[in-house]
Design an enzyme around this catalytic site. Structure first.
Site, PDB file in Angstrom:
ATOM      1  N   LYS A  24       0.840  -1.196   0.000  1.00 44.80           N
ATOM      2  CA  LYS A  24       0.000   0.000   0.000  1.00 44.80           C
ATOM      3  C   LYS A  24       0.879   1.253   0.000  1.00 44.80           C
ATOM      4  CE  LYS A  24      -3.956  -2.235   2.142  1.00 44.80           C
ATOM      5  NZ  LYS A  24      -4.642  -2.657   3.341  1.00 44.80           N
ATOM      6  N   GLN A  60      -5.045  -1.430   9.512  1.00 40.73           N
ATOM      7  CA  GLN A  60      -4.926  -2.740   8.866  1.00 40.73           C
ATOM      8  C   GLN A  60      -5.557  -3.829   9.746  1.00 40.73           C
ATOM      9  OE1 GLN A  60      -3.622  -3.427   5.705  1.00 40.73           O
ATOM     10  NE2 GLN A  60      -4.463  -5.446   6.104  1.00 40.73           N
ATOM     11  N   ASP A  75     -11.425   2.853   3.907  1.00 40.05           N
ATOM     12  CA  ASP A  75     -11.832   1.451   3.747  1.00 40.05           C
ATOM     13  C   ASP A  75     -13.338   1.320   3.534  1.00 40.05           C
ATOM     14  OD1 ASP A  75      -9.952  -0.539   3.597  1.00 40.05           O
ATOM     15  OD2 ASP A  75      -9.581  -0.604   5.763  1.00 40.05           O
TER      16      ASP A  75
END
Ligand code: NAD
Length: 281
Positions: free
Chosen positions: A52, A96, A119
């Site tokens: 990422k 995460q 997200d």
């Protein structure tokens, strides 16, 4: 059969995003910023976060990774999120997953400002997506959606079967398909005759986690099949679709690896840029 090349599509998307970031930089004299919080030492999470960060830098985003040891107190993580919520240089925040057991995942998700939730997991974004309003959309379904649209720009009236109903994949994916006027069937572990449901579908999206669950005789000729699954097996990483056999029937199919996976990270960058743009309105 069209082999959907997720790597190529993701690279094209990153190029578009890179150009967009340079335009935003010119206009606002700053670039969107993505901050990732990584807790613990789990190898897959380490790899995801590294990828990422690399992709974010590649398109010109400002990226930062905050690393905490496995035993970090939940309170400290929540305080950090609060600080990032108030930092105008941070456009997007991602924690995460999975998290260590002592940290409440939902509390963490809800601590992130919906406007910075890249997200798309915050209940506010989930609600906005299902109401058809502007929202961050979870990265993997967004990537699937873009791949499907590339093959078939007009989805109106198509029959879509979603296999799996997770908050991460199945549910948001069905919302995106509904928005496109598909007739959507959501199937899951308790579905009585999955094969019969799949045989009706013009579009199948499989997000299950069972190696090669979807067989060739489940697929209608000329269906578009999107394989989200990532399963470690003796023969390596395989998806939820029997790729070799289904590729003889389907109109278009994503491989695993190299299909949906690369699009997921590119969509995270896209979401970060969208959050930045909304914050500048
Ligand atoms: P999950 O475990 O949260 O959900 C799985 C879903 O599959 C559930 O809704 C369950 O009801 C359904 N299911 C289980 N057995 C079934 C069966 N026999 N028939 C029909 N449905 C069944 O999983 P998830 O987080 O949605 O992930 C699914 C897969 O996608 C996993 O393999 C995961 O590794 C992969 N994944 C890939 C990406 C990517 O970027 N490509 C991202 C996230 C997840």
């Amino acid at each position: 059969m069209i082999l959907i090349d997720g790597k190529k599509e993701a690279a094209e998307l990153r190029e578009t995003l890179k150009y967009e970031v340079s335009e935003l930089k010119e206009k606002f004299n700053k670039v969107p910023g993505l901050t990732v919080i990584l807790i613990g030492e789990m190898a897959p999470s380490q790899i995801y976060v590294r990828n990422k960060e690399k992709s974010a830098n590649e398109v010109g985003l400002k990226s930062e990774v905050i690393r905490y040891p496995e035993a970090i107190e939940e309170k400290i993580v929540l305080e950090k999120i609060k600080e990032l919520n108030n930092d105008e240089n941070v456009s997007g925040i991602l924690v995460q997953l999975p998290l260590p057991k002592h940290i409440d995942k939902q509390k963490v998700i809800e601590a992130i400002l919906p406007e910075k939730d890249v997200d798309g997991f915050h209940p506010m974004n989930v609600g906005n997506l299902s109401s058809g309003y502007e929202s961050s959309v979870p990265c993997t379904p967004l990537g699937c959606y873009l791949l499907i649209k590339k093959i078939e720009p007009n989805l109106s009236g198509k029959k879509a079967v979603m296999i799996g109903r997770s908050n991460l994949n199945g549910k948001p994916m069905t919302q995106l398909l509904l928005k496109e006027n598909c007739t959507v069937t959501i199937t899951h572990s308790k579905t009585k005759d999955l094969k019969a449901e799949c045989l009706e579908a013009d579009i199948i999206v499989a997000a299950v986690g069972i190696p090669e669950l979807v067989k060739a005789d489940w697929v209608k000729k000329d269906a578009i099949v999107i394989d989200v699954g990532i399963n470690k097996t003796e023969k390596g990483i395989v998806g939820d679709v029997d790729f070799k056999e289904v590729s003889k029937i389907a109109k278009a199919l994503t491989p695993v690896p190299g299909g949906v996976g690369p699009m997921t990270i590119a969509c995270l960058l896209k979401n970060t840029i969208e959050c930045f743009k909304r914050s500048q309105r």
